[in-house]
Design a protein around this motif. Structure first.
Motif, PDB file in Angstrom:
ATOM      1  N   TYR A  30       0.829  -1.204   0.000  1.00 30.74           N
ATOM      2  CA  TYR A  30       0.000   0.000   0.000  1.00 30.74           C
ATOM      3  C   TYR A  30       0.865   1.256   0.000  1.00 30.74           C
ATOM      4  O   TYR A  30       0.645   2.200  -0.769  1.00 30.74           O
ATOM      5  CB  TYR A  30      -0.898   0.055   1.244  1.00 30.74           C
ATOM      6  CG  TYR A  30      -1.851  -1.074   1.454  1.00 30.74           C
ATOM      7  CD1 TYR A  30      -2.346  -1.822   0.400  1.00 30.74           C
ATOM      8  CD2 TYR A  30      -2.289  -1.389   2.739  1.00 30.74           C
ATOM      9  CE1 TYR A  30      -3.245  -2.860   0.621  1.00 30.74           C
ATOM     10  CE2 TYR A  30      -3.193  -2.408   2.973  1.00 30.74           C
ATOM     11  CZ  TYR A  30      -3.665  -3.154   1.916  1.00 30.74           C
ATOM     12  OH  TYR A  30      -4.546  -4.165   2.136  1.00 30.74           O
ATOM     13  N   LEU A  31       1.832   1.263   0.913  1.00 29.76           N
ATOM     14  CA  LEU A  31       2.651   2.467   1.079  1.00 29.76           C
ATOM     15  C   LEU A  31       3.596   2.674  -0.098  1.00 29.76           C
ATOM     16  O   LEU A  31       3.908   3.820  -0.449  1.00 29.76           O
ATOM     17  CB  LEU A  31       3.425   2.381   2.391  1.00 29.76           C
ATOM     18  CG  LEU A  31       2.518   2.479   3.623  1.00 29.76           C
ATOM     19  CD1 LEU A  31       3.275   2.091   4.886  1.00 29.76           C
ATOM     20  CD2 LEU A  31       1.930   3.878   3.755  1.00 29.76           C
ATOM     21  N   ALA A  32       4.039   1.589  -0.718  1.00 29.69           N
ATOM     22  CA  ALA A  32       4.865   1.729  -1.919  1.00 29.69           C
ATOM     23  C   ALA A  32       4.067   2.384  -3.035  1.00 29.69           C
ATOM     24  O   ALA A  32       4.542   3.316  -3.703  1.00 29.69           O
ATOM     25  CB  ALA A  32       5.379   0.363  -2.364  1.00 29.69           C
ATOM     26  N   TYR A  33       2.819   1.927  -3.235  1.00 31.41           N
ATOM     27  CA  TYR A  33       1.978   2.536  -4.266  1.00 31.41           C
ATOM     28  C   TYR A  33       1.677   3.994  -3.920  1.00 31.41           C
ATOM     29  O   TYR A  33       1.661   4.866  -4.795  1.00 31.41           O
ATOM     30  CB  TYR A  33       0.673   1.757  -4.411  1.00 31.41           C
ATOM     31  CG  TYR A  33       0.859   0.311  -4.788  1.00 31.41           C
ATOM     32  CD1 TYR A  33       1.845  -0.079  -5.685  1.00 31.41           C
ATOM     33  CD2 TYR A  33       0.051  -0.695  -4.229  1.00 31.41           C
ATOM     34  CE1 TYR A  33       2.025  -1.410  -6.020  1.00 31.41           C
ATOM     35  CE2 TYR A  33       0.217  -2.021  -4.570  1.00 31.41           C
ATOM     36  CZ  TYR A  33       1.207  -2.380  -5.454  1.00 31.41           C
ATOM     37  OH  TYR A  33       1.385  -3.703  -5.786  1.00 31.41           O
TER      38      TYR A  33
ATOM     39  N   VAL B 216       4.252   1.416 -12.917  1.00 34.16           N
ATOM     40  CA  VAL B 216       5.592   1.185 -12.360  1.00 34.16           C
ATOM     41  C   VAL B 216       5.471   0.309 -11.118  1.00 34.16           C
ATOM     42  O   VAL B 216       4.710   0.622 -10.206  1.00 34.16           O
ATOM     43  CB  VAL B 216       6.265   2.518 -11.987  1.00 34.16           C
ATOM     44  CG1 VAL B 216       7.677   2.274 -11.468  1.00 34.16           C
ATOM     45  CG2 VAL B 216       6.264   3.464 -13.175  1.00 34.16           C
ATOM     46  N   ASP B 217       6.228  -0.793 -11.063  1.00 37.84           N
ATOM     47  CA  ASP B 217       6.171  -1.649  -9.886  1.00 37.84           C
ATOM     48  C   ASP B 217       7.180  -1.179  -8.841  1.00 37.84           C
ATOM     49  O   ASP B 217       8.156  -0.492  -9.157  1.00 37.84           O
ATOM     50  CB  ASP B 217       6.399  -3.111 -10.251  1.00 37.84           C
ATOM     51  CG  ASP B 217       7.798  -3.387 -10.739  1.00 37.84           C
ATOM     52  OD1 ASP B 217       8.729  -3.331  -9.911  1.00 37.84           O
ATOM     53  OD2 ASP B 217       7.972  -3.669 -11.943  1.00 37.84           O
ATOM     54  N   PRO B 218       6.980  -1.525  -7.574  1.00 38.17           N
ATOM     55  CA  PRO B 218       7.835  -1.011  -6.497  1.00 38.17           C
ATOM     56  C   PRO B 218       9.316  -1.345  -6.648  1.00 38.17           C
ATOM     57  O   PRO B 218      10.175  -0.553  -6.261  1.00 38.17           O
ATOM     58  CB  PRO B 218       7.258  -1.676  -5.243  1.00 38.17           C
ATOM     59  CG  PRO B 218       5.830  -1.954  -5.592  1.00 38.17           C
ATOM     60  CD  PRO B 218       5.842  -2.304  -7.041  1.00 38.17           C
TER      61      PRO B 218
ATOM     62  N   VAL C 138      10.984   3.334   1.173  1.00 37.74           N
ATOM     63  CA  VAL C 138       9.625   2.822   1.395  1.00 37.74           C
ATOM     64  C   VAL C 138       9.257   1.803   0.327  1.00 37.74           C
ATOM     65  O   VAL C 138       8.856   0.672   0.633  1.00 37.74           O
ATOM     66  CB  VAL C 138       8.607   3.978   1.424  1.00 37.74           C
ATOM     67  CG1 VAL C 138       7.176   3.435   1.537  1.00 37.74           C
ATOM     68  CG2 VAL C 138       8.903   4.921   2.587  1.00 37.74           C
ATOM     69  N   ALA C 139       9.372   2.158  -0.936  1.00 43.03           N
ATOM     70  CA  ALA C 139       8.969   1.253  -2.014  1.00 43.03           C
ATOM     71  C   ALA C 139       9.824  -0.008  -2.051  1.00 43.03           C
ATOM     72  O   ALA C 139       9.327  -1.093  -2.394  1.00 43.03           O
ATOM     73  CB  ALA C 139       9.042   1.975  -3.356  1.00 43.03           C
TER      74      ALA C 139
ATOM     75  N   GLN D 268       6.891  -7.698  -5.133  1.00 42.54           N
ATOM     76  CA  GLN D 268       7.806  -6.627  -5.541  1.00 42.54           C
ATOM     77  C   GLN D 268       7.601  -6.180  -6.981  1.00 42.54           C
ATOM     78  O   GLN D 268       7.846  -5.028  -7.317  1.00 42.54           O
ATOM     79  CB  GLN D 268       9.268  -7.057  -5.377  1.00 42.54           C
ATOM     80  CG  GLN D 268       9.657  -7.419  -3.958  1.00 42.54           C
ATOM     81  CD  GLN D 268       9.686  -8.913  -3.759  1.00 42.54           C
ATOM     82  OE1 GLN D 268       8.794  -9.614  -4.240  1.00 42.54           O
ATOM     83  NE2 GLN D 268      10.693  -9.412  -3.065  1.00 42.54           N
ATOM     84  N   HIS D 269       7.169  -7.078  -7.837  1.00 42.93           N
ATOM     85  CA  HIS D 269       7.040  -6.758  -9.265  1.00 42.93           C
ATOM     86  C   HIS D 269       5.575  -6.594  -9.685  1.00 42.93           C
ATOM     87  O   HIS D 269       5.260  -6.658 -10.877  1.00 42.93           O
ATOM     88  CB  HIS D 269       7.709  -7.842 -10.104  1.00 42.93           C
ATOM     89  CG  HIS D 269       9.169  -8.031  -9.783  1.00 42.93           C
ATOM     90  ND1 HIS D 269      10.126  -7.114 -10.140  1.00 42.93           N
ATOM     91  CD2 HIS D 269       9.810  -9.018  -9.107  1.00 42.93           C
ATOM     92  CE1 HIS D 269      11.309  -7.534  -9.711  1.00 42.93           C
ATOM     93  NE2 HIS D 269      11.141  -8.677  -9.079  1.00 42.93           N
TER      94      HIS D 269
END
Length: 522
Positions: free
Chosen positions: A119-122, A135-137, A147-148, A156-157
């Motif tokens: 959630y926080l990465a997005y 874009v993936d984290p 964070v990401a 992760q992907h």
């Protein structure tokens, strides 16, 4: 000659089992990085706080299994206390207990999954002006963002699968946390905790004129340790969607603009909460056509005022992964019994068939539930339309959850809020059993950090036992919809007979046995 027996201490069991459950879960979270708790890096002066004790996966799993059993015991005891009229807690004490539990759990690292890190990465990607749906984290900023880069396997992907309102809320938490993972997680936990309390407040307001119904909402939502563990300590965005949706139902009959905004936010958070929009339409269906058209038109415009800007902001790729997600079948779902047998024969094409079949069966179950619950009592004190919406929301959410191929324990929060508004039935036990099985199936929670023995036991239960138990719940619910006994007559006869502590103090001279729930006469 009448005999006297001691009344069961259901309230004592409810309180003690619930507190122990919350403390055990809090203990696992406070211990820090483990098979249940993703690590948050170096300690800081601010939450989320942990002791970095490095508990083994076996100990963590045992603690969480015991906590789940205690949580289920607490809910059962609470329901029995409500039924026996021995649930005499004051609203003030309930509020203090709920807020205390939420404050404790939001100060600790989330457990049970690593979803909050995704959630926080997005949110971090969106707050920076980039597109989390593209874009993936792991590749954003070459994987160097504090964070990401914390996203856990196997996500992760994976780009975002959440609605634009969810992404906006995630971006808010990520922005507030700056570049600190711990601070970002804490802000996210605060948002989830506030959403949980907002649902509790809304349910309490809806049922405030019926003491027994009010007490039932305390047991099934406000003080429910299983839900506290899943959506508050677990930090899952589902509780935010539930807060929007249940707020919309509470306001839909009288305030169409506010209700439209809230249901738009719920749908923009998770698309499955469109079911609550259907529930609102169902509740309003008996209005004269001109009035109905005006009311729905205002709600629709208010909802679009949220959804259109949100989707313009999130961009054209918002639902790119929706089709892929619809083909997933979770390990604990009954559908897994079918796909595990047919996938080796027919390949992945089986999953293309499962999704529409599940939707069809879910729709059929919804119809059965709507028919069975047509005149079912509720604790709703704000009119028959709102009561009808609550019944429909429960039927729609239950039909979807029981039949969807992909379901996780925190998804069940969308059922428990409307369930708390209905008079008791066998479905209380069936849905509690489902939630307990799912909670146990996902102990300890992460896909990393388990010993070989713990992984064998966890996956063995998840893949070989849980689907059969979940299937038994589905069969139980279907059978119940086809039977016609009046299993809530006692509720109708004795509604309003519970007194809160404050009301008992104001009541005329109860006997000692009545006042302290120490005895009853047969």
């Amino acid at each position: 000659m009448s005999s006297t027996r001691r009344r069961p201490g259901y309230r004592l069991v409810f309180g003690s089992a619930g507190v122990l459950c919350v403390l055990l879960m809090a203990g696992v979270a406070a211990a820090g990085d483990s098979a249940a708790v993703p690590g948050l890096g170096a300690a800081t002066w601010h939450p989320s706080w942990d002791l970095d004790l490095g508990l083994s996966s076996g100990l963590v799993s045992v603690m969480l299994v015991v906590a789940a059993a205690l949580g289920a015991t607490a809910v059962v005891a609470g329901l029995l206390a409500v039924r026996s009229s021995s649930f005499s807690l004051s609203p003030r004490n309930v509020s203090i207990a709920a807020v205390s539990a939420v404050v404790l759990l939001t100060a600790l690292p989330p457990l049970g999954s690593a979803d909050h890190l995704s959630y926080l990465a997005y949110g971090r990607i969106a707050a920076a002006g980039d597109d989390p749906y593209v874009v993936d984290p792991s590749t954003w900023r070459d994987g160097t963002d504090p964070v990401a880069s914390a996203v856990q396997p196997p996500w992760q992907h994976t780009t975002s699968v959440y609605g634009p309102v969810s992404t906006a809320v995630q971006a808010l938490a990520a922005w507030a946390g700056g570049g600190s993972l711990r601070l970002s997680v804490w802000f996210w936990q605060i948002l989830c905790g506030l959403a949980f309390l907002l649902v509790a407040f809304t349910l309490d307001r809806i049922t405030r004129d019926d003491p027994r119904a009010r007490a039932r909402t305390w047991v099934l939502w406000t003080l429910n340790p299983l839900l506290l563990g899943q959506v508050v300590l677990g930090g899952h965005l589902d509780v935010i969607s539930v807060a929007f949706a249940i707020g919309a139902i509470a306001l839909a009959a009288r305030r169409p603009v506010a209700a439209g905004v809230l249901i738009g936010a719920a749908v923009g958070s998770k698309i499955t909460f469109g079911l609550f929009a259907l529930a609102i339409l169902w509740g309003l269906r008996r209005r004269p056509l001109p009035q109905l058209a005006r009311h729905i038109g205002v709600m629709t415009l208010a909802g679009l005022a949220v959804l259109v800007p949100a989707h313009l902001w999130s961009g054209p790729h918002t639902y790119d992964l929706l089709h892929k997600a619809s083909r997933q079948v979770s390990l604990a779902a009954p559908w897994r019994l079918l796909t595990d047998q047919l996938d080796p024969v027919f390949g992945g094409s089986v999953r293309d068939v499962v999704a529409p079949v599940a939707m069809g069966l879910g729709a059929l179950l919804v119809l059965l539930l709507l028919r069975r619950l047509r005149d079912h009592p509720t604790g709703v004190g704000t009119g028959e339309e709102t009561a009808s919406m609550a019944r429909a929301a429960f039927a729609l959410a239950t039909g979807w959850l029981l039949m969807t191929p992909y379901s996780l324990p925190w998804y069940d929060s969308m059922v428990w809020a409307p369930l708390a508004l209905l008079a008791p039935t066998l479905l209380d036990g069936a849905l509690l059993a489902r939630l307990l099985v799912l909670v146990l199936a996902y102990v300890p929670g992460r896909v990393v950090g388990m010993s070989v023995q713990v992984e064998d036991i966890s996956l063995g239960f998840r893949k070989s036992v849980a689907p059969w138990l979940e299937l038994a719940v589905v069969i139980t619910v279907v059978v119940w919809t086809c039977l016609h006994w009046n299993d809530f007559r006692w509720w109708s006869r004795s509604r309003g007979s519970i007194m809160t502590d404050d009301e008992e103090l104001a009541s005329p001279s109860p006997s000692v046995g009545q006042r302290f729930d120490v005895g009853s006469t047969d």
